[in-house]
Design a protein around this motif. Structure first.
Motif, PDB file in Angstrom:
ATOM      1  N   UNK A  42      39.354  39.502  21.867  1.00 20.25           N
ATOM      2  CA  UNK A  42      39.320  40.837  21.242  1.00 20.25           C
ATOM      3  C   UNK A  42      39.259  41.940  22.298  1.00 20.25           C
ATOM      4  N   UNK A  43      38.520  41.697  23.376  1.00 22.86           N
ATOM      5  CA  UNK A  43      38.461  42.715  24.442  1.00 22.86           C
ATOM      6  C   UNK A  43      39.851  42.871  25.062  1.00 22.86           C
ATOM      7  N   UNK A  44      40.517  41.751  25.327  1.00 16.95           N
ATOM      8  CA  UNK A  44      41.868  41.847  25.898  1.00 16.95           C
ATOM      9  C   UNK A  44      42.837  42.477  24.893  1.00 16.95           C
ATOM     10  N   UNK A  45      42.598  42.217  23.598  1.00 21.72           N
ATOM     11  CA  UNK A  45      43.452  42.861  22.590  1.00 21.72           C
ATOM     12  C   UNK A  45      43.299  44.390  22.691  1.00 21.72           C
ATOM     13  N   UNK A  46      42.053  44.839  22.851  1.00 24.45           N
ATOM     14  CA  UNK A  46      41.823  46.294  22.940  1.00 24.45           C
ATOM     15  C   UNK A  46      42.474  46.867  24.199  1.00 24.45           C
ATOM     16  N   UNK A  47      42.802  45.999  25.157  1.00 18.52           N
ATOM     17  CA  UNK A  47      43.442  46.463  26.401  1.00 18.52           C
ATOM     18  C   UNK A  47      44.950  46.217  26.386  1.00 18.52           C
ATOM     19  N   UNK A  48      45.471  45.785  25.248  1.00 17.56           N
ATOM     20  CA  UNK A  48      46.932  45.728  25.134  1.00 17.56           C
ATOM     21  C   UNK A  48      47.544  44.376  24.800  1.00 17.56           C
ATOM     22  N   UNK A  49      46.729  43.309  24.724  1.00 14.60           N
ATOM     23  CA  UNK A  49      47.317  41.993  24.434  1.00 14.60           C
ATOM     24  C   UNK A  49      47.546  41.810  22.927  1.00 14.60           C
ATOM     25  N   UNK A  50      48.442  40.896  22.589  1.00 13.21           N
ATOM     26  CA  UNK A  50      48.635  40.475  21.195  1.00 13.21           C
ATOM     27  C   UNK A  50      47.976  39.100  21.054  1.00 13.21           C
ATOM     28  N   UNK A  51      47.275  38.892  19.936  1.00 14.42           N
ATOM     29  CA  UNK A  51      46.521  37.628  19.792  1.00 14.42           C
ATOM     30  C   UNK A  51      47.125  36.699  18.755  1.00 14.42           C
ATOM     31  N   UNK A  52      47.127  35.415  19.094  1.00 13.48           N
ATOM     32  CA  UNK A  52      47.414  34.373  18.106  1.00 13.48           C
ATOM     33  C   UNK A  52      46.175  33.482  18.100  1.00 13.48           C
ATOM     34  N   UNK A  53      45.654  33.180  16.917  1.00 14.43           N
ATOM     35  CA  UNK A  53      44.366  32.489  16.834  1.00 14.43           C
ATOM     36  C   UNK A  53      44.525  31.147  16.106  1.00 14.43           C
ATOM     37  N   UNK A  54      44.310  30.056  16.831  1.00 15.73           N
ATOM     38  CA  UNK A  54      44.484  28.724  16.227  1.00 15.73           C
ATOM     39  C   UNK A  54      43.479  28.468  15.111  1.00 15.73           C
ATOM     40  N   UNK A  55      42.232  28.960  15.264  1.00 13.80           N
ATOM     41  CA  UNK A  55      41.233  28.767  14.188  1.00 13.80           C
ATOM     42  C   UNK A  55      41.722  29.433  12.899  1.00 13.80           C
ATOM     43  N   UNK A  56      42.262  30.650  13.035  1.00 12.12           N
ATOM     44  CA  UNK A  56      42.731  31.370  11.842  1.00 12.12           C
ATOM     45  C   UNK A  56      43.901  30.615  11.198  1.00 12.12           C
ATOM     46  N   UNK A  57      44.773  30.054  12.030  1.00  8.63           N
ATOM     47  CA  UNK A  57      45.908  29.303  11.477  1.00  8.63           C
ATOM     48  C   UNK A  57      45.428  28.013  10.803  1.00  8.63           C
ATOM     49  N   UNK A  58      44.382  27.404  11.377  1.00 11.73           N
ATOM     50  CA  UNK A  58      43.820  26.197  10.743  1.00 11.73           C
ATOM     51  C   UNK A  58      43.280  26.581   9.356  1.00 11.73           C
ATOM     52  N   UNK A  59      42.659  27.749   9.266  1.00 16.10           N
ATOM     53  CA  UNK A  59      42.145  28.196   7.953  1.00 16.10           C
ATOM     54  C   UNK A  59      43.303  28.460   6.981  1.00 16.10           C
ATOM     55  N   UNK A  60      44.418  28.961   7.520  1.00 13.69           N
ATOM     56  CA  UNK A  60      45.621  29.149   6.681  1.00 13.69           C
ATOM     57  C   UNK A  60      46.094  27.809   6.129  1.00 13.69           C
ATOM     58  N   UNK A  61      46.067  26.788   7.023  1.00 15.59           N
ATOM     59  CA  UNK A  61      46.536  25.451   6.615  1.00 15.59           C
ATOM     60  C   UNK A  61      45.721  24.931   5.440  1.00 15.59           C
ATOM     61  N   UNK A  62      44.427  25.304   5.418  1.00 14.84           N
ATOM     62  CA  UNK A  62      43.557  24.837   4.338  1.00 14.84           C
ATOM     63  C   UNK A  62      43.909  25.475   2.990  1.00 14.84           C
ATOM     64  N   UNK A  63      44.809  26.457   2.967  1.00 12.56           N
ATOM     65  CA  UNK A  63      45.207  27.076   1.686  1.00 12.56           C
ATOM     66  C   UNK A  63      46.368  26.323   1.045  1.00 12.56           C
ATOM     67  N   UNK A  64      46.974  25.421   1.830  1.00  7.15           N
ATOM     68  CA  UNK A  64      48.131  24.680   1.327  1.00  7.15           C
ATOM     69  C   UNK A  64      47.679  23.698   0.229  1.00  7.15           C
TER      70      UNK A  64
END
Ligand code: COD
Ligand code: ATP
Length: 293
Positions: free
Chosen positions: A19-41
């Motif tokens: 998140x700190x690097x995001x505030x400095x200009x990076x774009x984030x991809x989060x594997x935990x969030x995608x795992x939570x997405x998978x649980x909606x299938x």
């Protein structure tokens, strides 16, 4: 483009660093969030409830992460079963997202070193913090020592990860201190993500030579090559051939305004800036040394 794979000890601050690097200009991809997405299938939900019973479902039909966590983090067979089901989805989604991005990207992947490091990760970052600090910081999440250790049993040990990582971030001080150290790295990573190829064209060899000398002396481009080109023009069944020259070099997109101005002043007919998606590790390191310093 530069993709950092961020991993670390359980609760050590992977998300905070991202998140700190995001505030400095990076774009984030989060594997935990995608795992939570998978649980909606629906297939995933059906397979999980067939295996473990409806106890793993909340009243609204969604997955209950704490019940799943208590099952999978206490039994290797169940752990492997869940990873085999969720990881392919996460891997495919991450790769798809990376393909649509450019610039400086952070992929937050708790199991970066446990599973094969994806080919699209350029550098690995390992976030670590002593267990007592992690305990204090994660108490609000309801995680005690047992919860942290039970998740960590499935991860490689800290020494191996420290040795394998390109960069180790010790998150053992305040958030302010962490931000200061991360912002120094951010400046470098942004420039690394902006490494690019520049090209300029002229039919006059002298023009291209002079431009090459000026750019080379600036220190803002490196590895200059001058390539003679033959343009083939087919018109009305006949072929005419024109000679011209291309100058090609590596630079950083941050220097483009200077590069373009110089090439235009020297009289080049066309200029191009080409973003680079992927560089070999050795070439990237050499270019950083030569252009960024
Ligand atoms: C078991 C689940 C439902 C528990 O959810 P919960 O909300 O409690 O945790 P969350 O997903 O937010 O993860 C929090 C942290 O737990 C640790 N953790 C998560 N998955 C794993 C794992 N497979 N092995 C070890 N640690 C893990 C990581 O440090 C992670 O950052 C969830 O973690 C999950 O689906 N895990 C399996 C998929 C997976 O391996 N995900 C990691 C990214 S690929
Ligand atoms: N330097 C710090 N000082 C104080 N609190 C911190 C610091 N770094 C992180 N934290 C806090 O510690 C907790 C865990 O951090 P974070 O969620 O970033 O860890 P994580 O490694 O992503 O966890 P997980 O293993 O669940 O993915 C958060 O509440 C965060 O605000």
């Amino acid at each position: 483009m530069l993709v950092l794979g961020v991993t670390g000890d359980v609760g050590a601050g992977k998300s905070t660093v991202s998140q700190i690097w995001k505030s400095l200009g990076a774009t984030i991809i989060d594997a935990d969030a995608l795992a939570h997405e998978a649980w909606k299938d629906t297939t995933v939900l059906r397979r999980a409830s067939e295996r473990w019973g409806t106890q793993v479902l909340l009243g609204n039909g969604h997955i209950n992460p704490s019940v799943v966590a208590s099952i999978v983090f206490s039994d290797m067979t169940e752990y492997e079963w869940v990873c085999d089901m969720i990881h392919p989805f996460v891997r495919i989604e991450m790769e798809r997202k990376v393909a649509s991005l450019q610039g400086w990207v952070i992929a937050e992947i708790p199991l970066l070193f446990e599973n094969r490091i994806p080919w699209w990760v350029d550098l690995s970052v390992y976030v670590t913090a002593p267990l007592d600090l992690r305990l204090a910081r994660n108490e609000v999440r309801g995680w005690n020592k047992e919860e942290i250790e039970r998740r960590e049993r499935f991860l490689r040990n800290a020494e191996e990860k420290r040795a394998e990582a390109d960069l180790v971030i010790r998150n053992d001080s305040s958030i302010d201190t962490l931000e200061q150290s991360l912002s120094r790295y951010a400046a470098l990573f942004k420039k690394m993500a902006a490494l690019c190829e520049i090209r300029g064209y002229s039919s006059d060899e002298l023009v291209i030579r002079k431009a090459a000398i000026r750019l080379g002396a600036s220190g803002q481009v490196t590895r200059i090559e001058i390539v003679p080109l033959t343009n083939a023009l087919v018109r009305g069944g006949s072929l005419s051939m024109n000679k011209r020259y291309m100058m090609r070099a590596y630079s950083c997109e941050f220097y483009w305004a200077f590069v373009e101005r110089t090439l235009t002043e020297e009289g080049l007919e066309e200029t191009e800036l080409i973003s680079i998606r992927r560089l070999s590790r050795s070439l990237r390191n050499e270019l950083v040394e030569e252009i960024i310093g």
